[in-house]
Write a protein that holds these residues in place. Structure first.
Motif, mmCIF file in Angstrom:
data_model
loop_
_atom_site.group_PDB
_atom_site.id
_atom_site.type_symbol
_atom_site.label_atom_id
_atom_site.label_comp_id
_atom_site.label_asym_id
_atom_site.label_seq_id
_atom_site.Cartn_x
_atom_site.Cartn_y
_atom_site.Cartn_z
ATOM 1 N N ARG A 1 0.829 -1.204 0.000
ATOM 2 C CA ARG A 1 0.000 0.000 0.000
ATOM 3 C C ARG A 1 0.865 1.257 0.000
ATOM 4 N NH1 ARG A 1 -1.907 3.324 3.972
ATOM 5 N NH2 ARG A 1 -3.804 4.469 3.412
ATOM 6 N N GLU B 1 2.409 1.901 -3.315
ATOM 7 C CA GLU B 1 1.426 2.519 -4.220
ATOM 8 C C GLU B 1 1.321 4.016 -3.950
ATOM 9 O OE1 GLU B 1 -2.506 0.881 -5.013
ATOM 10 O OE2 GLU B 1 -1.790 -1.014 -4.162
ATOM 11 N N GLN C 1 -7.653 10.002 -2.281
ATOM 12 C CA GLN C 1 -7.419 9.060 -3.384
ATOM 13 C C GLN C 1 -6.494 7.901 -3.001
ATOM 14 O OE1 GLN C 1 -5.998 11.393 -6.732
ATOM 15 N NE2 GLN C 1 -7.799 12.732 -6.620
ATOM 16 N N PRO D 1 -5.004 4.522 -1.402
ATOM 17 C CA PRO D 1 -5.688 3.249 -1.122
ATOM 18 C C PRO D 1 -6.257 3.244 0.296
ATOM 19 C CG PRO D 1 -3.589 2.843 -2.186
ATOM 20 C CD PRO D 1 -3.635 4.310 -1.893
#
Length: 232
Positions: free
Chosen positions: A7, A10, A32, A34
């Motif tokens: 995560r 990302e 926005q 995760p």
């Protein structure tokens, strides 16, 4: 741990740590990222150009966030008689005197805020070792030592928060939940910054607000371009 690091990998792809964002842009970015399994708090860290060691530069105050905090505030009120009933009628979770002095004295802290009538502050003061380190000691300046118990309870339930500069000259506080709309988060942040601006000490020299970062509980800090934060 693997999922958590994935995560963050990302998130890292979409974050430029050096970039300064507008407030609106930073809020959109946080929303926005995760998601996680709980409704994260959104927090600001505002660095001030004050010396907190000087009593006349110890910035603190209260502000009612227009859209509330998004969290349920459990309130304990130290009061007797009619004032105790007034507290309960206004929505206090706990209200009373002797039994709560005893419970808190033994280490009970199942509450988020404390209000007291002035006549009981001598007894409340004896609980300093329990309440003090948690930032729960009532103070007249924060409106939590008062005879207007009903209003104090309603204010706290409705989103009134206290802000205070720490020893490093930083104010850290939550301004809502990630589930809030972007507009509501921006409104809350601007209301807080406006209140901090109004609390500027007369003795503070040079630049008052030095840097601002916005983050969520499980997200990175995003730098905000302060000159673009219009509070009026």
């Amino acid at each position: 741990m693997g999922r958590l690091s994935k995560r963050f990998r990302e998130i890292a792809k979409s974050v430029d740590e050096q970039k300064q964002h507008s407030l609106e842009e930073a809020v959109e970015l946080l929303k926005q990222f995760p998601p996680v399994k709980f409704d994260q708090s959104v927090e600001i860290a505002l660095k001030l150009g004050v010396d907190p060691r000087k009593s006349d530069q110890n910035v603190r105050g209260t502000v009612s966030l227009p859209n509330g905090t998004g969290k349920t505030t459990r309130i304990l009120v130290f009061a007797r008689g009619d004032k105790m009933q007034e507290a309960l009628d206004a929505g206090a979770d706990f209200a009373g005197a002797d039994e709560y002095f005893e419970k808190v004295g033994k280490g009970w802290t199942d509450f988020d805020a404390v209000i007291a009538t002035p006549d009981l502050m001598r007894d409340v003061g004896k609980l300093g070792k329990v309440l003090g380190p948690r930032g729960l000691m009532p103070t007249p300046k924060a409106g939590t030592v008062t005879n207007d118990i009903g209003k104090a309870v309603q204010d706290l339930k409705g989103g009134k928060i206290e802000f205070k500069v720490d020893r490093y000259g930083v104010i850290n506080t939550a301004v809502g939940k990630i589930s809030f709309t972007s507009e509501k988060l921006v409104e809350n942040i601007k209301a807080l910054i406006d209140a901090i601006q109004k609390a500027k000490p007369a003795s503070a020299k040079g630049q008052y607000m030095k840097s601002l970062a916005l983050s969520s509980t499980m997200g990175p800090g995003l730098k905000i371009e302060l000159r673009k934060v219009e509070t009026k």
